[in-house]
Write an enzyme that holds these catalytic residues in place. Structure first.
Site, mmCIF file in Angstrom:
data_model
loop_
_atom_site.group_PDB
_atom_site.id
_atom_site.type_symbol
_atom_site.label_atom_id
_atom_site.label_comp_id
_atom_site.label_asym_id
_atom_site.label_seq_id
_atom_site.Cartn_x
_atom_site.Cartn_y
_atom_site.Cartn_z
ATOM 1 N N CYS A 81 -1.318 5.814 9.219
ATOM 2 C CA CYS A 81 -1.634 4.680 8.595
ATOM 3 C C CYS A 81 -2.859 4.685 7.574
ATOM 4 O O CYS A 81 -2.598 5.936 6.958
ATOM 5 C CB CYS A 81 -1.727 3.558 9.598
ATOM 6 N N ARG A 85 0.778 -1.157 -0.095
ATOM 7 C CA ARG A 85 -0.001 0.018 0.145
ATOM 8 C C ARG A 85 0.864 1.280 -0.162
ATOM 9 O O ARG A 85 0.684 1.982 -0.577
ATOM 10 C CB ARG A 85 -0.957 -0.070 1.131
#
Length: 271
Positions: A227, A169
């Site tokens: 995050c 990611r």
């Protein structure tokens, strides 16, 4: 102050602590039925989506909740200003760390996460719903460092900004949740999975310190973490605390950052 507690230590003085069950799984079933099916005696269930985060929007998928919502939830769970709080989840550590960080940010002085979560617990379980006496917790926000999007961008240039998501990611190869793939320019990839040993517990303080040193973080380094939505990043802040390194949390995280199309996006394996 220690940030984590072992199952053995918790079992030895269970009656002297307020216990919060924060089982949560992104996209998974609600945690309440799991809690009612079996939880640490005396634990009160806390709903991450409803009580540890506000409604999703421009400030991310898990922005800070309204202070009165959080305070009411903590008091209902029996949280007192003068009593240690122990938080646990299903073992991943993300949700428990979010509750740990929220309580620390709101001024509670003695909060710990059960190392290894419920899978590490060797004591008895109880079913149904615990109803502890009302707590007297008073929120005093600002006790733990909190980053805005602008703060995170600046820190990526002047200190170390850690991206706690999976490496793919970070690189922008996949993005299963948010509309834009990539990372904040200057951020360093630091997946939370590397904070945990094979037994599901946190690595030792020495191992964690070595891990973070390899990422450019040491004593005195100004460090922040983000995050996807400020949940798994809390576990990274917790791991840094175990290593003796204070860190700031960017709660809005990538879900807030990429909501604004004017913010830059980086891809690839390097900051």
């Amino acid at each position: 102050m220690d940030a984590i507690i072992s199952a053995a230590e918790l079992l030895s003085a269970l009656q002297d602590r307020t216990i919060l069950d924060v089982r949560y799984q992104l996209g998974g079933p609600p945690g309440q039925p799991q809690y009612e099916a079996g939880h640490i005696p005396g634990a009160r269930y806390v709903d991450l989506e409803a009580e540890l985060a506000g409604p999703p929007g421009a400030h991310g998928r898990h922005p800070l909740p309204e202070l009165d919502v959080f305070t009411t939830a903590m008091r209902r769970a029996g949280v007192r200003d003068d009593r240690q709080v122990v938080v646990y989840d299903g073992g991943q550590g993300w949700a428990a760390a979010r509750a740990w960080w929220m309580l620390r940010w709101a001024g509670h002085r003695d909060v710990r996460v059960l190392d290894g979560g419920l899978p590490a617990w060797t004591g008895p379980l109880e079913t149904g719903e615990s109803r502890p006496a009302e707590g007297d917790f008073t929120a005093r926000p600002g006790a733990a460092p909190l980053l805005t999007a602008d703060d995170a961008a600046a820190l990526a240039r002047t200190g170390v900004l850690l991206d706690a998501r999976a490496a793919e990611r970070y690189r922008g190869e996949v993005e299963p949740i948010d509309p834009v793939a990539g990372h904040i320019p200057g951020a360093v990839s630091a997946p939370t999975t590397e904070n945990i040993a094979e037994d599901g517990r946190f690595r030792s303080p020495e191992e964690l310190a070595k891990r973070f040193a390899a990422l450019g973080v040491g004593q005195g380094t100004e460090v922040g973490v983000y995050c996807g939505s400020g949940v798994s990043a809390a576990q990274q802040v917790l791991a840094l605390a175990v290593a003796g390194i204070p860190a700031a949390l960017y709660v809005g995280s990538w879900s807030e950052w990429c909501h604004d199309g004017s913010r830059p996006v980086a891809t690839g394996a390097t900051p």
